[in-house]
Motif scaffolding. Sequence first.
Motif, PDB file in Angstrom:
ATOM      1  N   THR A 249      12.205  57.384  60.111  1.00  0.00           N
ATOM      2  CA  THR A 249      12.745  57.059  58.572  1.00  0.00           C
ATOM      3  C   THR A 249      11.842  57.686  57.458  1.00  0.00           C
ATOM      4  N   CYS A 250      10.858  58.782  58.133  1.00  0.00           N
ATOM      5  CA  CYS A 250      10.191  59.478  57.006  1.00  0.00           C
ATOM      6  C   CYS A 250      11.135  60.281  56.272  1.00  0.00           C
TER       7      CYS A 250
ATOM      8  N   CYS B  15       8.413  68.090  57.685  1.00  0.00           N
ATOM      9  CA  CYS B  15       6.910  67.744  58.170  1.00  0.00           C
ATOM     10  C   CYS B  15       6.949  68.103  59.607  1.00  0.00           C
ATOM     11  N   HIS B  16       5.792  68.604  59.969  1.00  0.00           N
ATOM     12  CA  HIS B  16       5.524  69.203  61.482  1.00  0.00           C
ATOM     13  C   HIS B  16       5.725  68.025  62.389  1.00  0.00           C
ATOM     14  N   LEU B  17       5.117  66.785  61.653  1.00  0.00           N
ATOM     15  CA  LEU B  17       4.931  65.676  62.523  1.00  0.00           C
ATOM     16  C   LEU B  17       6.072  64.479  62.479  1.00  0.00           C
TER      17      LEU B  17
ATOM     18  N   CYS C  83       1.167  61.486  63.929  1.00  0.00           N
ATOM     19  CA  CYS C  83       1.399  61.005  62.530  1.00  0.00           C
ATOM     20  C   CYS C  83       0.390  60.159  62.147  1.00  0.00           C
ATOM     21  N   ILE C  84       0.449  59.041  63.030  1.00  0.00           N
ATOM     22  CA  ILE C  84      -0.340  57.737  62.726  1.00  0.00           C
ATOM     23  C   ILE C  84      -1.979  58.131  62.780  1.00  0.00           C
ATOM     24  N   GLU C  85      -2.211  58.881  63.684  1.00  0.00           N
ATOM     25  CA  GLU C  85      -3.484  59.472  63.795  1.00  0.00           C
ATOM     26  C   GLU C  85      -4.161  60.263  62.711  1.00  0.00           C
TER      27      GLU C  85
ATOM     28  N   HIS D 125      -2.954  60.018  59.619  1.00  0.00           N
ATOM     29  CA  HIS D 125      -3.049  58.990  58.625  1.00  0.00           C
ATOM     30  C   HIS D 125      -4.401  58.199  58.661  1.00  0.00           C
ATOM     31  N   LYS D 126      -4.657  57.978  60.050  1.00  0.00           N
ATOM     32  CA  LYS D 126      -5.945  57.175  60.032  1.00  0.00           C
ATOM     33  C   LYS D 126      -7.146  57.912  59.449  1.00  0.00           C
ATOM     34  N   ILE D 127      -7.012  59.453  59.704  1.00  0.00           N
ATOM     35  CA  ILE D 127      -8.175  60.229  59.262  1.00  0.00           C
ATOM     36  C   ILE D 127      -8.287  60.128  57.663  1.00  0.00           C
ATOM     37  N   ARG D 128      -6.960  60.013  56.938  1.00  0.00           N
ATOM     38  CA  ARG D 128      -6.780  59.906  55.624  1.00  0.00           C
ATOM     39  C   ARG D 128      -7.131  58.487  55.065  1.00  0.00           C
TER      40      ARG D 128
END
Length: 54
Positions: A13-14, A19-21, A28-30, A32-35
Amino acid sequence: MKCLLENGLENCTCPKSKCHLHGKCAECIERHKIRNELPRCKRMKKSIFQKLFK
């Protein structure tokens, strides 16, 4: 039967379809965890009032 994504649906739903993810929830979740932020499919929806008056 198709596998369900993290958002509980069969389709991503993004809105960022280029986006390549896109459609790769785990990656994608990994990222965003970094960010230290949530991906769009996990964020709460904002009401029109919140959008206008932040």
